[in-house]
Design an enzyme around this catalytic site. Sequence first.
Site: not given
Length: 402
Positions: A83, A212, A304, A308, A399
């Site tokens: 992804h 998002y 979250p 990570k 990221y």
Amino acid sequence: MTDRQIRTTAHGSADVVILGAGPAGLTLGNLLLAAGIDCVVLERADRDRVRTRARAGFLAANTVRVLDRHGLADGLHRRGLPHGTCEFRTEVGSFRLDYSTLGRGEQHTVYPQQDLVTDLLTHYLAEGGRIHFETEAQRVDDADGTRPAVTVRDADGRPGRWQSRYVAGCDGRHGAARHSLPATARRHHRDHGVSWLGLLAEAPPSLDAVGYALHRRGFAGHMARTPEVTRYYLQWERGTAADAWSQERIWDELGLRMRTADHGPLHQGRILQRSVIDLQSDVMEPLRHGSLLLAGDAASLPAPAAAKGANLAVLEAELLAESLIDDLAHGDPTALDQYSRRCLAHIWRAQEFSHWMIQLLHAPLGSDEESFFHESLRRSRIESLRTSRIHQDWFAENYVGI
């Protein structure tokens, strides 16, 4: 596997006693076992619970490299999905970042954490590793001495003790390891003032990207887990129960915040799981207290917003395994002395990016001048992320990386 490996005996000894059978504890156990270090894992849950605890599902490139190095990545290579794209939906339009082509050119592997834990547990048992389920560690005694002991209680309530050279606390922020820390330990804590309703839906992903959605009613998120299951998040009023809304209302709100009128409908299905998540972060410092060492959520808990937690856990487990092997197999304590400093450098970088993501995704709730100021900053960050290649490269590196 043998009875010796999984019985719930409440006493014994090992060079390293590992508390917790999550990603950190099982990665550490596998690495120590491969190096010939005598270790045992103590886990308060039963075996079925360990194999089915649903958590994060985005593995960073470095996590895959760590697992590859130690022969622990067969399952994720067979069933994991690559992804590399995220999509931001805002009040002024949407844009995509193909982050696998930005920064260091790295991508995630989507692989549910419960599948990773199952793989690690299966490998550990196949290699002869010892684990004791339904064995609750209550405290660590004499951590500053040469033979610390873990006081435990088994499923039948029988007390016991495990002696060791070292105790690896991988049992989360509410576990015995944290409760046994001396008064000199420092906990750095931040409540971000934001809550999410986390949802696991029996529905195919509706986007080929991490979604998002930034909306005046609050944040909404879309994250694929498998071809049949999708993870959603809704910004949630703190103090509201997870079951306060009907499934119909939840899907309506997800559709509104994710702007399905502009982008097409969501694939809907039965909601399998709900949980309320208060976005909080904390870091313990230092991570070593004599013979007691912390890793995973016992060491730090990043909010979250940037996935990570599990990735830090695997990284910390490898660093801790290398340090323990140097000391126990080669008599060199240097790496163990540096373990806390090395891990904290990665932890604070992950915390910083998670904090940045929280500020990016959530609008201020007030209507006063300060809220207006922070909202204007947030919109500026989004515009910079949309238009600046330098900003996009920075985003991609942080990221996916740690």
